[in-house]
Design an enzyme around this catalytic site. Structure first.
Site, PDB file in Angstrom:
ATOM      1  N   GLU A 161      34.538   2.710 -24.043  1.00  0.00           N
ATOM      2  CA  GLU A 161      34.424   2.928 -25.841  1.00  0.00           C
ATOM      3  C   GLU A 161      33.146   4.089 -25.627  1.00  0.00           C
ATOM      4  OE1 GLU A 161      35.015  -0.311 -27.538  1.00  0.00           O
ATOM      5  OE2 GLU A 161      37.136  -0.419 -27.135  1.00  0.00           O
TER       6      GLU A 161
ATOM      7  N   GLU B 271      42.475  -1.961 -22.653  1.00  0.00           N
ATOM      8  CA  GLU B 271      41.795  -3.268 -23.480  1.00  0.00           C
ATOM      9  C   GLU B 271      42.860  -3.434 -24.448  1.00  0.00           C
ATOM     10  OE1 GLU B 271      38.481  -3.599 -24.536  1.00  0.00           O
ATOM     11  OE2 GLU B 271      37.056  -2.487 -22.956  1.00  0.00           O
TER      12      GLU B 271
HETATM   13  C1  GLA Z   1      36.347  -3.141 -26.722  1.00  0.00           C
HETATM   14  C2  GLA Z   1      35.169  -3.366 -25.925  1.00  0.00           C
HETATM   15  C3  GLA Z   1      35.669  -5.112 -24.999  1.00  0.00           C
HETATM   16  C4  GLA Z   1      35.313  -5.452 -25.783  1.00  0.00           C
HETATM   17  C5  GLA Z   1      36.418  -5.694 -27.014  1.00  0.00           C
HETATM   18  C6  GLA Z   1      36.405  -6.585 -27.867  1.00  0.00           C
HETATM   19  O1  GLA Z   1      37.666  -3.496 -26.933  1.00  0.00           O
HETATM   20  O2  GLA Z   1      35.527  -2.590 -25.351  1.00  0.00           O
HETATM   21  O3  GLA Z   1      33.864  -4.804 -24.428  1.00  0.00           O
HETATM   22  O4  GLA Z   1      34.031  -5.459 -27.238  1.00  0.00           O
HETATM   23  O5  GLA Z   1      36.773  -4.659 -27.649  1.00  0.00           O
HETATM   24  O6  GLA Z   1      37.849  -7.011 -28.682  1.00  0.00           O
END
Ligand code: GLA
Length: 679
Positions: free
Chosen positions: A163, A320
């Protein structure tokens, strides 16, 4: 043994490649667990049907406990265990969060806020995107990762960082200032050109030397909006450049495709993903239901459609999402029974061929210990596991869908630059916000069962009959021309307020608002007349407007409705101009839901876009393969629903006809053979 996947980077990567089914995957953080737990985890992953596991996302501190000291033993072992179990790996480069020693030895890598505050380690992503020292240290790790695992047979995908820009997108430190100046030199060539573009004749801001140019650090008054816009462009490019640097190291050592997880979501706006998308071998998105919004499901649909836009209409990967609650909203709502399957299929319906979760096993410690997981704290005994098993079974039945493409006849033009610029300081009204306006029209089209492609300004619009252009405050002449051309070519185009106002330097377009669209719409705006926070105004059509009104002078357009009250009373509120074989519509206010629905019904009728009035709680979307249509119907309400779609329901295995009701809370994916095969 699995053969590693090799692909030419020009070839679009289909995310269902690993299995021929809709891929089920998850993040896995084995660093948090004793190795004895790994064996249980892998056995349960197999039981659940997990195909793809993302590891080493936060592995740096374990891999490099001290400067110069690497230890890959545990990562070697987990990779081999996953491989032996036939589970593919989405391998993180591990650079998203540096180990604590980096800040001690190199405090200059820490990011700085606009007021000079330093973001300390202790959370994650505490690094400046322009830091040369951070990049050097991170690439050292990426090099070691690429050398060691570049040809590992379990590795199907490289997952660069994590991210990028979630917490550190904007850094205002001195090194960022130098990088910003370098970026500006490339964009403008000379200081004169920069002064002209930023309008520095205003408030004595004229630069006499490059060293005086700074990031838009905290000021006592409003800053320079053109400077802010360029800083956002620069910051997006800086992270993209960082992504490129990791990717280059990997490409020298491995043939495995490379990607990173984007955040196409309402609460992150710092990356212009239209410029990122061509650099990713596979478009991957992270999406979580956002319960701070009035309609989280509508936002899910928007995000999924925009992600598909980044994938140029092809399949993409949901890298995700959560099985149930997250841990970072003020109130973290758990999903209701069946909601996991409904929301996951919401992404599949809109083009995802892989559904992956954060995370496999719920953490016991740390800031995310209350975050849901495929394997929750209650283990396999609880309701959470039952929901995961149910989803896995449904995804297995959807194999025929893999590789098919969403079919849309309507488009919505989306622009990160317009989002950045429209909501800057010193605008006519802080209430006039970009994303809510885009959401409003997308949400209404979803309620009418109209599938929408989200496309960049300047994209090829020739295949669309209906094109919605919400609040496109800034755009280039060429982008404006492509929208005008679509209208004259036969499309029905709708433009909503505060569009076409400025050029790409946030300078007012001369000759009267809305400069870029004045000719296309056949009107001029004499005065913006924004409304107070709670105020609404009636239109002669019966709709109501809020937030915005304006005095419109029609030059060459038909007035469809006027304001009947408020500061713009009697002025046109909705207009239409016939253009070539199409039409250009304009609304001069923020319409209420009923007003938007009524307008879109009319525009769909004019443009021959079929509607199915399913309402706000239902998704209906069709994916198309050369031989069949797959119509997803997702009923988020508790009541049964009847939709006019007949064929084989892949979810239940039953044949359904137009009169078979769909139970409350259930999903159906109806496969219908195409008589026009391949057309
Ligand atoms: C993001 C991050 C993960 C985690 C999730 C929690 O997607 O990439 O590492 O922190 O949020 O919702």
């Amino acid at each position: 043994m699995t053969t590693p996947l090799t692909l030419s980077h020009e070839q679009p990567l289909v995310p269902g490649w690993a299995t021929g089914t809709i891929t089920l995957g998850c993040d896995y953080n084995p660093e948090q667990w004793d190795e004895t737990v790994w064996h249980d985890d892998i056995a349960l992953m197999r039981e659940l049907g997990v195909d793809l596991v993302a590891i080493n996302i936060f592995g740096w501190a374990q891999l490099q406990p001290q400067p110069g000291e690497f230890d890959f033993a545990r990562l070697d072992r987990i990779l081999d265990l996953l491989h032996a179990a036939g589970i593919r790996v989405n391998l993180g480069t591990g650079t998203s969060s540096p180990p604590p020693w980096l800040a001690r030895v190199h405090p200059e890598t820490l990011p700085q806020a606009a007021d000079g505050t330093i973001a300390w380690p202790g959370g994650r992503q505490a690094w400046c995107p322009s830091s040369s020292v951070f990049r050097e240290k991170a690439l050292e790790l990426v090099t070691a990762m690429g050398d060691r695992y570049g040809a590992h047979p379990a590795v199907m995908l490289w997952h660069v960082s994590n991210e990028l820009g979630c917490h550190n997108a904007l850094c205002f430190c001195d090194e960022s200032a130098r990088a910003f100046r370098d970026w500006l030199r490339v964009r403008y060539g000379t200081l004169e050109a920069l002064n002209a573009a930023w309008g520095t004749a205003f408030w004595s801001q004229r630069f006499g030397a490059w060293d005086d140019v700074l990031p838009p650090r905290a000021t006592r008054s409003a800053g320079n909006p053109a400077q802010l816009l360029d800083f956002k462009r620069f910051s997006s490019d800086a992270l993209l450049d960082y992504y490129r640097a990791e990717t280059a190291v990997l490409r020298e050592r491995s043939e495995v495709p490379v990607t990173t997880n984007l955040m196409v979501t309402a609460h992150i706006q710092t990356q212009d993903y239209f410029s990122w998308a061509p650099e990713l071998d596979l478009i991957a998105n992270d999406h979580y239901l956002d319960h701070r919004l009035a309609d989280p499901l509508a936002e899910l649909a928007f995000s999924a459609d925009l992600t598909r836009g980044l994938a140029q209409g092809g399949p993409w990967m949901l890298m995700e999402t959560s099985t149930s609650a997250v841990s970072w909203q003020p109130v973290n709502h758990a999903k209701r029974s069946g909601e996991l399957t409904r929301t996951a299929l919401g992404h599949v319906a809109r083009g995802a061929d892989s559904i992956c979760f954060f995370q496999w096993r719920a953490s016991r410690s740390g800031a995310e210990k209350f975050h849901s997981a495929l394997l929750p704290h209650s283990g396999t005994a609880g309701e959470g596991w039952v929901q995961s098993v149910e989803l896995s079974a449904v995804l297995d039945r959807l194999s025929p869908v893999v590789g098919s493409r969403v079919h849309a006849r309507a488009a919505l033009v989306f622009s990160w630059e317009a989002w950045w610029a429209a909501e800057g300081d010193s605008q006519p009204s802080r209430l006039m916000r970009y994303l809510p306006e885009a959401h409003r029209y997308h949400r209404a089209m979803r309620a009418l069962g109209v599938t929408v492609d989200l496309v960049a300004p300047g994209a090829d619009l020739s295949r669309y009959s209906l094109i919605v252009v919400p609040t496109l405050y800034t755009l280039t002449d060429a982008e404006a021309a492509s929208i005008a051309q679509a209208a004259s070519g036969g499309a029905t185009v709708l433009i909503t307020p505060f569009s076409g106002i400025v050029d790409e330097n946030d300078a007012i377009r001369a000759g009267g608002y809305p400069g870029a669209f004045r000719e296309l719409l056949g009107l001029t705006i004499d005065e913006f007349r924004p409304l107070a926070a709670e105020a609404t105004v009636a239109l002669s059509s019966g709709a109501r407007g809020s937030i915005w009104s304006e005095s419109v002078r029609v030059v060459d357009a038909e007035v469809i409705a006027t304001f009947v009250e408020g500061p713009a009373a009697a002025s046109p509120a909705l207009t239409r101009r016939a253009v070539g074989s199409g039409a250009a519509w304009y609304t001069a206010t923020v319409l209420d839901d009923d007003g938007v629905l009524a307008l879109l019904r009319r525009l769909c009728a004019d443009s021959d876009v079929p509607i199915v009035e399913v309402g706000f709680d239902v998704d209906i979307v069709t994916r198309r393969s050369p031989s069949a249509d797959f119509t997803f119907i997702i009923n988020h309400r508790d009541l049964p629903l009847t939709v006019p779609v007949a064929g084989l329901d892949l979810v239940s295995g039953e044949t359904v006809d137009d009169a078979t009701p769909l139970a409350g809370g259930s999903v159906r994916v109806v496969m219908t053979e195409r008589s026009d095969r391949g057309a």
